[in-house]
Design a protein around this motif. Sequence first.
Motif, PDB file in Angstrom:
ATOM      1  N   ARG A  45       1.069  -1.096  -0.074  1.00 56.59           N
ATOM      2  CA  ARG A  45       0.025  -0.100   0.062  1.00 56.59           C
ATOM      3  C   ARG A  45       1.179   1.035   0.003  1.00 56.59           C
ATOM      4  O   ARG A  45       0.988   2.514  -0.875  1.00 56.59           O
ATOM      5  CB  ARG A  45      -1.128  -0.201   1.292  1.00 56.59           C
ATOM      6  CG  ARG A  45      -2.402  -0.954   1.272  1.00 56.59           C
ATOM      7  CD  ARG A  45      -2.417  -0.030   2.477  1.00 56.59           C
ATOM      8  NE  ARG A  45      -3.209   1.040   3.104  1.00 56.59           N
ATOM      9  CZ  ARG A  45      -4.626   1.377   2.053  1.00 56.59           C
ATOM     10  NH1 ARG A  45      -5.244   0.924   1.671  1.00 56.59           N
ATOM     11  NH2 ARG A  45      -4.525   2.667   2.497  1.00 56.59           N
ATOM     12  N   LEU A  49       0.507   4.235  -3.372  1.00 53.92           N
ATOM     13  CA  LEU A  49       0.005   5.706  -3.068  1.00 53.92           C
ATOM     14  C   LEU A  49       0.892   6.508  -2.633  1.00 53.92           C
ATOM     15  O   LEU A  49       0.601   7.311  -2.619  1.00 53.92           O
ATOM     16  CB  LEU A  49      -0.432   5.522  -1.509  1.00 53.92           C
ATOM     17  CG  LEU A  49      -1.534   4.220  -1.605  1.00 53.92           C
ATOM     18  CD1 LEU A  49      -1.965   4.053  -0.050  1.00 53.92           C
ATOM     19  CD2 LEU A  49      -2.657   5.254  -2.323  1.00 53.92           C
ATOM     20  N   HIS A  53       1.366  10.247  -1.794  1.00 57.62           N
ATOM     21  CA  HIS A  53       1.996  11.245  -0.755  1.00 57.62           C
ATOM     22  C   HIS A  53       2.891  12.425  -0.692  1.00 57.62           C
ATOM     23  O   HIS A  53       2.782  14.017  -0.289  1.00 57.62           O
ATOM     24  CB  HIS A  53       1.876  10.219   0.232  1.00 57.62           C
ATOM     25  CG  HIS A  53       0.647   9.404   1.053  1.00 57.62           C
ATOM     26  ND1 HIS A  53       1.192   7.779   1.146  1.00 57.62           N
ATOM     27  CD2 HIS A  53      -0.602   9.827   0.919  1.00 57.62           C
ATOM     28  CE1 HIS A  53      -0.119   7.702   1.830  1.00 57.62           C
ATOM     29  NE2 HIS A  53      -1.033   8.500   1.402  1.00 57.62           N
ATOM     30  N   ARG A 156     -14.799  -1.884  -0.099  1.00 58.24           N
ATOM     31  CA  ARG A 156     -14.328  -1.420   0.599  1.00 58.24           C
ATOM     32  C   ARG A 156     -14.031  -2.722   1.475  1.00 58.24           C
ATOM     33  O   ARG A 156     -13.586  -3.870   1.938  1.00 58.24           O
ATOM     34  CB  ARG A 156     -14.546  -0.118   1.274  1.00 58.24           C
ATOM     35  CG  ARG A 156     -13.971   0.286   1.419  1.00 58.24           C
ATOM     36  CD  ARG A 156     -12.446   0.220   1.546  1.00 58.24           C
ATOM     37  NE  ARG A 156     -11.160   0.938   1.377  1.00 58.24           N
ATOM     38  CZ  ARG A 156     -10.071   0.230   0.467  1.00 58.24           C
ATOM     39  NH1 ARG A 156     -10.123  -0.508   0.341  1.00 58.24           N
ATOM     40  NH2 ARG A 156      -9.039   1.587   0.361  1.00 58.24           N
ATOM     41  N   SER A 161      -8.245  -3.675   1.578  1.00 55.00           N
ATOM     42  CA  SER A 161      -6.891  -2.996   2.262  1.00 55.00           C
ATOM     43  C   SER A 161      -6.474  -2.612   1.045  1.00 55.00           C
ATOM     44  O   SER A 161      -5.183  -1.926   0.618  1.00 55.00           O
ATOM     45  CB  SER A 161      -6.301  -4.432   2.818  1.00 55.00           C
ATOM     46  OG  SER A 161      -6.634  -4.246   4.080  1.00 55.00           O
ATOM     47  N   PRO A 163      -5.640   0.098  -1.744  1.00 51.39           N
ATOM     48  CA  PRO A 163      -5.381   1.113  -2.648  1.00 51.39           C
ATOM     49  C   PRO A 163      -7.171   1.815  -3.638  1.00 51.39           C
ATOM     50  O   PRO A 163      -7.187   1.014  -4.218  1.00 51.39           O
ATOM     51  CB  PRO A 163      -4.055   1.868  -3.665  1.00 51.39           C
ATOM     52  CG  PRO A 163      -3.629   1.001  -2.213  1.00 51.39           C
ATOM     53  CD  PRO A 163      -4.207  -0.484  -1.916  1.00 51.39           C
ATOM     54  N   SER A 165      -9.132   4.523  -5.166  1.00 52.98           N
ATOM     55  CA  SER A 165      -9.126   5.884  -5.163  1.00 52.98           C
ATOM     56  C   SER A 165     -11.003   5.596  -6.719  1.00 52.98           C
ATOM     57  O   SER A 165     -11.508   4.308  -7.035  1.00 52.98           O
ATOM     58  CB  SER A 165      -8.484   5.931  -6.763  1.00 52.98           C
ATOM     59  OG  SER A 165      -8.458   6.804  -7.930  1.00 52.98           O
ATOM     60  N   GLU A 185     -14.428  10.266   1.449  1.00 52.32           N
ATOM     61  CA  GLU A 185     -13.251   9.636   2.047  1.00 52.32           C
ATOM     62  C   GLU A 185     -14.086   8.876   3.481  1.00 52.32           C
ATOM     63  O   GLU A 185     -13.793   8.137   4.049  1.00 52.32           O
ATOM     64  CB  GLU A 185     -13.010  11.506   2.737  1.00 52.32           C
ATOM     65  CG  GLU A 185     -12.047  11.347   3.757  1.00 52.32           C
ATOM     66  CD  GLU A 185     -11.410  12.613   4.142  1.00 52.32           C
ATOM     67  OE1 GLU A 185      -9.844  13.298   4.335  1.00 52.32           O
ATOM     68  OE2 GLU A 185     -11.821  13.663   3.967  1.00 52.32           O
ATOM     69  N   ASP A 190      -8.774   6.091  -0.685  1.00 54.52           N
ATOM     70  CA  ASP A 190      -7.277   6.632  -0.506  1.00 54.52           C
ATOM     71  C   ASP A 190      -7.088   7.917  -1.200  1.00 54.52           C
ATOM     72  O   ASP A 190      -6.151   8.829  -1.277  1.00 54.52           O
ATOM     73  CB  ASP A 190      -6.556   5.119  -0.904  1.00 54.52           C
ATOM     74  CG  ASP A 190      -6.664   4.471   0.094  1.00 54.52           C
ATOM     75  OD1 ASP A 190      -6.127   4.291   1.295  1.00 54.52           O
ATOM     76  OD2 ASP A 190      -7.422   3.100  -0.421  1.00 54.52           O
ATOM     77  N   ILE A 230      -7.069  13.396   2.060  1.00 57.21           N
ATOM     78  CA  ILE A 230      -6.443  12.525   1.680  1.00 57.21           C
ATOM     79  C   ILE A 230      -6.321  12.860   0.142  1.00 57.21           C
ATOM     80  O   ILE A 230      -6.867  14.094  -0.042  1.00 57.21           O
ATOM     81  CB  ILE A 230      -7.746  11.332   1.103  1.00 57.21           C
ATOM     82  CG1 ILE A 230      -9.087  11.821   0.587  1.00 57.21           C
ATOM     83  CG2 ILE A 230      -8.106  10.080   2.005  1.00 57.21           C
ATOM     84  CD1 ILE A 230      -9.955  10.405  -0.268  1.00 57.21           C
TER      85      ILE A 230
END
Length: 296
Positions: A45, A49, A53, A156, A161, A163, A165, A185, A190, A230
């Motif tokens: 993850r 991501l 970030h 979800r 788990s 990622p 979008s 969110e 994510d 996020i």
Amino acid sequence: MSSPSQSLLKPNQIPLLGSALSSKPWSPSRRRASLTTRAILSTSRELTLKGFHERRALKIISGLQNFDTENVSSVVTAADKGGATHVDIACDPELVRLAIALTSLPVCVSSVDPAAFVAAVKAGALMVEIGNYDSFYETGMVFSPDQILDLTKETRRILPSVPLSVTVPHTLSLPDQVKLAELLEQEGADIIQTEGGKCSNPSASGVLGLIEKATPTLAAAYSISRAVKIPVMCSSGLSAVTAPMAIAAGAAGVGVGSAINKLNDVVAMIAEVKNIADSLKLPSKRDVRKERSLNL
């Protein structure tokens, strides 16, 4: 060559499907294996991501309903050689296997059917996207906030788990886009992806036309990025001229589709991806490889 993120998760050891886990009693060895699996998943993850970030993600999109293997191969190759950080393809296991044979970039799959994600993740996809709705708009189909929230909740539930979008439709007013992003969110998305290129009809040509075309998605990225914690990915109607504007507006990355996948040959695709990557001042592929070797 496989990237660290892809070599961590093999198709036969995907710990992402909660409902697929065995119900046998847990032995000490299984507990140790579970802890190892969680560590691997966490690392995967983080790697997937990381570009978001660090606010330097560039995702190249082949198209949610593009199952043309030749075109998808060219798009994936262009993303890999042009300096992108992610590639986004249709949600099909065979396309996923094709993509991961061509690139070490994290592969994202797009769909509006959460159940379809399972096979793609088993095949090696490291990220899923509810969105890239352009092909549906062409048929007159639009998605309501409730529909998108339901798709997000179901995704979800199935893939707790992986990622995730989710695209906020440009068909909503800007305040409603912000409201939906906040709810997404809360439901565990994510990344929020914006769009708007399809609703923009530039009146000018050249640079001015490129800026006009990107205005709706830039406005959405600006507004949403100030309402959620996020990362926001600005997508649709972007170019080398407007990609840096997306980052300045608050986006953590940009998504580019038709500017690449509509080109006729892979050389032109690579050149355009490189133009966009350079406009974002992304590290070269050589620099990325050097960084990866230092982290191993």
